[in-house]
Design a protein around this motif. Sequence first.
Motif: not given
Length: 228
Positions: A184-185, A189, A182, A157-158, A161, A187
């Motif tokens: 997460t898994n 946002d 943000v 995830d990092s 991003r 996804t």
Amino acid sequence: MQARDVMVSPVITVTKSATVRDVARTMLEKRISAVPVVDDADKVIGIVTESDMLHRVEAGTERRDPWWVRFLAGETAIAAEYAKSHARHVADVMTTEVISATPETPLHEVATLLEERAIKRVPIVNKAGELVGIVSRANLIQAVASARPKLAMHLPDSTIRQRLLDDLKKQSWAHPHSLNAVVTNGTVDLWGFVDSDKERKAIRVAAENIPGVVSVNDHLMIKPVLVY
């Protein structure tokens, strides 16, 4: 991709001595909308398109402009129009200012040519000026339809991003300082403020194109306009 990757080859051609009737039949039989005209060395000297066939005496579609339009156009223009609508040979109806490209021309440049010059196809010629192919708008659409989806990648995830933020920093229309992502898994946002709906859409599209992204939730808001 380059023009060579989507061009149609070999190309159906005619010589300038061909008759207009023969070209019309060829276009119908081969289901094509244009025919390049070549010389004995296979070099493009013109092109006959559907537009060149619109106003023909055989079909009763020759121009019949009001007298004042003909007056403003002048005798030279009227004579040229008469020749084009009544001519029997390709040499007298073909467009001689042909816009072409090379096999190495990037597809984005070909697309720009088609759009800016308002044409539907571009003959492809080699360094010797010989016709080797032709690229039409339909061929570009075929390239889009044939594109293979990128293989799914499972990135941290990092990493997703950081790659998104780095990509946005390269875009002149984006304002990364007003954004946050943000992840997460897989996804994403999206949070923050944008100047317009178009910028908002572009940011969402950028996120969707990052490898490893599963879905995107858009929480972006358009910046309020200050009255004073």
